[in-house]
Write a protein that holds these residues in place. Sequence first.
Motif, PDB file in Angstrom:
ATOM      1  N   ARG A 109       0.800  -1.223   0.000  1.00 51.20           N
ATOM      2  CA  ARG A 109       0.000   0.000   0.000  1.00 51.20           C
ATOM      3  C   ARG A 109       0.836   1.277   0.000  1.00 51.20           C
ATOM      4  O   ARG A 109       0.426   2.279  -0.555  1.00 51.20           O
ATOM      5  CB  ARG A 109      -0.934   0.009   1.221  1.00 51.20           C
ATOM      6  CG  ARG A 109      -2.044  -1.002   1.188  1.00 51.20           C
ATOM      7  CD  ARG A 109      -3.195  -0.574   0.275  1.00 51.20           C
ATOM      8  NE  ARG A 109      -3.748   0.688   0.705  1.00 51.20           N
ATOM      9  CZ  ARG A 109      -3.861   1.764  -0.068  1.00 51.20           C
ATOM     10  NH1 ARG A 109      -3.458   1.731  -1.317  1.00 51.20           N
ATOM     11  NH2 ARG A 109      -4.362   2.893   0.398  1.00 51.20           N
ATOM     12  N   GLN A 110       2.040   1.246   0.634  1.00 49.58           N
ATOM     13  CA  GLN A 110       2.751   2.503   0.827  1.00 49.58           C
ATOM     14  C   GLN A 110       4.236   2.453   0.479  1.00 49.58           C
ATOM     15  O   GLN A 110       4.733   3.303  -0.258  1.00 49.58           O
ATOM     16  CB  GLN A 110       2.586   2.970   2.284  1.00 49.58           C
ATOM     17  CG  GLN A 110       1.134   3.098   2.751  1.00 49.58           C
ATOM     18  CD  GLN A 110       0.365   4.208   2.035  1.00 49.58           C
ATOM     19  OE1 GLN A 110       0.944   5.112   1.460  1.00 49.58           O
ATOM     20  NE2 GLN A 110      -0.960   4.139   2.089  1.00 49.58           N
ATOM     21  N   SER A 112       6.203   0.488  -1.291  1.00 46.99           N
ATOM     22  CA  SER A 112       6.629   0.291  -2.685  1.00 46.99           C
ATOM     23  C   SER A 112       6.659   1.630  -3.436  1.00 46.99           C
ATOM     24  O   SER A 112       7.562   1.870  -4.245  1.00 46.99           O
ATOM     25  CB  SER A 112       5.708  -0.704  -3.393  1.00 46.99           C
ATOM     26  OG  SER A 112       4.360  -0.266  -3.359  1.00 46.99           O
ATOM     27  N   TRP A 113       5.711   2.524  -3.148  1.00 47.07           N
ATOM     28  CA  TRP A 113       5.688   3.828  -3.817  1.00 47.07           C
ATOM     29  C   TRP A 113       6.852   4.698  -3.365  1.00 47.07           C
ATOM     30  O   TRP A 113       7.414   5.462  -4.172  1.00 47.07           O
ATOM     31  CB  TRP A 113       4.343   4.515  -3.556  1.00 47.07           C
ATOM     32  CG  TRP A 113       3.222   3.766  -4.164  1.00 47.07           C
ATOM     33  CD1 TRP A 113       2.397   2.867  -3.550  1.00 47.07           C
ATOM     34  CD2 TRP A 113       2.818   3.794  -5.538  1.00 47.07           C
ATOM     35  NE1 TRP A 113       1.502   2.334  -4.443  1.00 47.07           N
ATOM     36  CE2 TRP A 113       1.738   2.886  -5.677  1.00 47.07           C
ATOM     37  CE3 TRP A 113       3.253   4.499  -6.659  1.00 47.07           C
ATOM     38  CZ2 TRP A 113       1.098   2.670  -6.887  1.00 47.07           C
ATOM     39  CZ3 TRP A 113       2.613   4.276  -7.865  1.00 47.07           C
ATOM     40  CH2 TRP A 113       1.550   3.378  -7.975  1.00 47.07           C
ATOM     41  N   PHE A 116       9.810   3.467  -5.317  1.00 48.30           N
ATOM     42  CA  PHE A 116       9.804   3.976  -6.700  1.00 48.30           C
ATOM     43  C   PHE A 116      10.398   5.388  -6.743  1.00 48.30           C
ATOM     44  O   PHE A 116      11.212   5.708  -7.612  1.00 48.30           O
ATOM     45  CB  PHE A 116       8.379   4.009  -7.262  1.00 48.30           C
ATOM     46  CG  PHE A 116       7.666   2.687  -7.271  1.00 48.30           C
ATOM     47  CD1 PHE A 116       8.369   1.502  -7.266  1.00 48.30           C
ATOM     48  CD2 PHE A 116       6.282   2.635  -7.271  1.00 48.30           C
ATOM     49  CE1 PHE A 116       7.717   0.271  -7.270  1.00 48.30           C
ATOM     50  CE2 PHE A 116       5.616   1.430  -7.283  1.00 48.30           C
ATOM     51  CZ  PHE A 116       6.320   0.243  -7.275  1.00 48.30           C
ATOM     52  N   ALA A 117       9.968   6.232  -5.807  1.00 52.91           N
ATOM     53  CA  ALA A 117      10.457   7.614  -5.779  1.00 52.91           C
ATOM     54  C   ALA A 117      11.952   7.661  -5.483  1.00 52.91           C
ATOM     55  O   ALA A 117      12.689   8.477  -6.059  1.00 52.91           O
ATOM     56  CB  ALA A 117       9.682   8.410  -4.732  1.00 52.91           C
ATOM     57  N   ASP A 120      13.820   6.694  -8.610  1.00 58.02           N
ATOM     58  CA  ASP A 120      13.801   7.786  -9.586  1.00 58.02           C
ATOM     59  C   ASP A 120      14.895   8.799  -9.271  1.00 58.02           C
ATOM     60  O   ASP A 120      15.503   9.380 -10.173  1.00 58.02           O
ATOM     61  CB  ASP A 120      12.438   8.489  -9.581  1.00 58.02           C
ATOM     62  CG  ASP A 120      11.349   7.643 -10.218  1.00 58.02           C
ATOM     63  OD1 ASP A 120      11.690   6.673 -10.932  1.00 58.02           O
ATOM     64  OD2 ASP A 120      10.161   7.943  -9.988  1.00 58.02           O
TER      65      ASP A 120
END
Length: 308
Positions: A109-110, A112-113, A116-117, A120
């Motif tokens: 839910r949280q 993994s994002w 990703f950031a 990046d």
Amino acid sequence: MDRPDVTLDRMRSFIRVAERGSLSAVARELRVGQSTITRHLRELEEAVGVPLLSRTTRRVTLTDEGRRYHADCVQILRLVEQAGDEARAARGAAAGTIRISCSAALGVRQVSWLVFAFQDRHPGIGVDLSLTDERVDLVREGVDIALRLGPLTDSSMKLRPLGRSRRLMAASPAYLAARGRPSVPQDLAGHEGIRMTNIAGSDTLVLDGPDGERHAVPFGGRFRIDHGLAAREALIAGRGIAPAHRWLVDDVLADGRVEVILPGWEPPPVPLSLLIVPERAGIARVRLLVEFLAEHIAGVPGIEPPAR
């Protein structure tokens, strides 16, 4: 015949076998054949001239010489990694792989994002994200850092408190229309509860009330589950009432599929911590991720600063 050389590959194989106690597990982890791991160990023992491991049909253990050599190897490989980090830092690019362990629901839910950031921002860093609700042995599993919810007992790891995860009581509109809306905690006795089997004492619900006091009420129900994402689905499907982390249900609260019940009554917040393997703490890419998570975790719904 000349003795084989001591190489970094042989040392890495030795360290992981010593920590995992299994040649086959290390072969899978390093993506090589088990015969390669066996050869590395044999050649390393020939190179140093003493037996480092004791093998039986069931497990592999360190000899006395192996224990001392293992500690030295860990330090040598840490210095090698740090030297590589410093060389890459001179060019301004961190690189390498970080292994993270996190509870499954929080990871999906949280976290993994956030990863990703982070990638990046640091495209040269690879991340292996392992999602499990088991309290894994970080060293044995080759993990660098772990995000953990709840109290901790592992004092051998470096601990960085990240905050506290607030929880709420929730149910779907369909469930409340069919069964009625509880107005005080004691009303929960007549309702279906969605309970977590991997949390001790889930048959009693502890709530902090508006009066500042802590209350314990019986909490039963026909549906029990050991995974937070399945508990979320049960809430949405109208199977009952459940205590839920805000980050788990923030989106379905916003779109109305789930509602907050018993406003003013909340389960106590749960500590959220970052565990770091001490030998990995000095590696540049690990430090970068630790600082990134510490900075950005506050953006996760329901995460408040650590208690002072």
